[in-house]
Design a protein around this motif. Sequence first.
Motif, PDB file in Angstrom:
ATOM      1  N   HIS A 159      12.187  47.016  69.198  1.00  0.00           N
ATOM      2  CA  HIS A 159      10.746  46.928  69.429  1.00  0.00           C
ATOM      3  C   HIS A 159       9.958  46.809  68.127  1.00  0.00           C
ATOM      4  O   HIS A 159       8.805  46.373  68.136  1.00  0.00           O
ATOM      5  N   TYR A 163       5.580  45.839  71.252  1.00  0.00           N
ATOM      6  CA  TYR A 163       6.698  44.912  71.068  1.00  0.00           C
ATOM      7  C   TYR A 163       6.306  43.863  70.044  1.00  0.00           C
ATOM      8  O   TYR A 163       5.114  43.678  69.772  1.00  0.00           O
ATOM      9  N   LYS A 216       6.990  42.030  79.576  1.00  0.00           N
ATOM     10  CA  LYS A 216       6.102  41.923  78.421  1.00  0.00           C
ATOM     11  C   LYS A 216       5.056  40.828  78.615  1.00  0.00           C
ATOM     12  O   LYS A 216       3.887  41.012  78.245  1.00  0.00           O
TER      13      LYS A 216
END
Length: 481
Positions: free
Chosen positions: A309, A383, A430
């Motif tokens: 991440h 992220y 995401k």
Amino acid sequence: MQHICNASCTHSKTPAEEALVKEEFQVARRSFLRDAMVAGSSAVSVGALTSTMAPSAFAQSARAGNGMASHYYIPAAANTVLWGYFSKSAKPVVEVQSGDFLTIETLTHHANDDAERMVKGDKGAESVFFWDKQRKGVDRRGAGPMDAKVGAGGGQGVHICTGPVRVQGAEPGDILEVRIVDVALRPSANPAFKGRAFGSNAAANWGFHYGDTLTEPKKREVVTIYEMDATGERNWARAVYNYRWTPQTDPFGIVHATIDYPGVPVNHATVSKNEKILTNIRVPVRPHFGTMGVAPAEAEMVTSIPPNHTGGNIDNWRIGKGATVYYPVAVDGAMFSVGDPHASQGDSELCGTAIECSLTGTFQLILHKKADLPGTPLAELRYPLLETQDEWLLHGFSYANYLAELGPKAQDDIYTKSSVDKALRDAYHKMRHFLMTTQGLGEDEAISLMSIAVDFGITQVVDGNWGVHAVVKKSIFPARG
């Protein structure tokens, strides 16, 4: 700080070497600062850059500085790199402020596949790759044990990462914006190859293809050396020759039957070169950095191989000149490092590597403080987010934060648990989050848009934590005020 300088500093080099370094530095500066540079100064006006650098789409959360930015040059040398790992506690090579620029040399860890072309005569590379019967220039190579049979660090992490760079005031919860202003090939320092740069592609034991081939032996490793034009007159690479890996004995006497430890010198007397390969094939050169990011918090040393991440070994060829990457800061100072330079790579990096080729990059680091993020598109970013001129790209991994999800043995276990399915699921999550939080879409709107206007591609299937990227065009959204 030693080896970190502005244009007017000197090292213990010969006059000719010093002149070359200064000229390369000035060329690198001119390529992006144009005429905004005040001659002889190590600081430039940020305002003067607005004509040559497009502002980031998310820049409104950046805290204003004092209007001046310093420019640091970090050569690649044995004392300016971490080989094979990120570390939150490593001594930084330099501390910078938000808005500062850095020109950073990076070396490929595959340079010893052909040392004549990629190491010989290059003082920085020679200091890093030095290895005789008594010592190595950089002993630890990876985050593993120092007494590993294969070599110190165990090869648990392979990339030569220049850094870390500490960013003043960076704290967990902040976002570090990294703008890639320029990227240049590192020319061969061997006079026999003047004006050319070289890289290595290893079809290796960790490649997706390994054991699934038509011809025998099914399990073989093949190294292909590529040549590029370092003068900029030609924007494509050509294959020079290839050879099959044979057991190599390192200077400490350890035999490496496979490519299992970075930087092992290849004795070319033991290999058979094939020079008539990929005849008339031109490979487009698109220089980029395979490994770039900030230090994770979960461990003191984290292997450079699986991405996470906080970035790392994402291996997306779009992380090159003109791109911007946003990383969530996990530790004080952020501890930014960059390495694993590539001349070219296709999506998936199927055989295990790209054209691994040393590069020099110029970067601007901009810190976005946590307190300033609410109400901006960077709020809730957890992220790595890649921005190019025309697109936003999100990176999904088999495990979004494998260090936290897999527990104490994560750095070993990740290699047996990855799948493209899991990476695609993470990329979907995401992109859904991105569309809902930055564009104000409802979940149903985001899901529909993903199916009709977002491209999902396989970033890589060779880095332990496999990757899928999601790409959305900026042009489909209303213009921001």
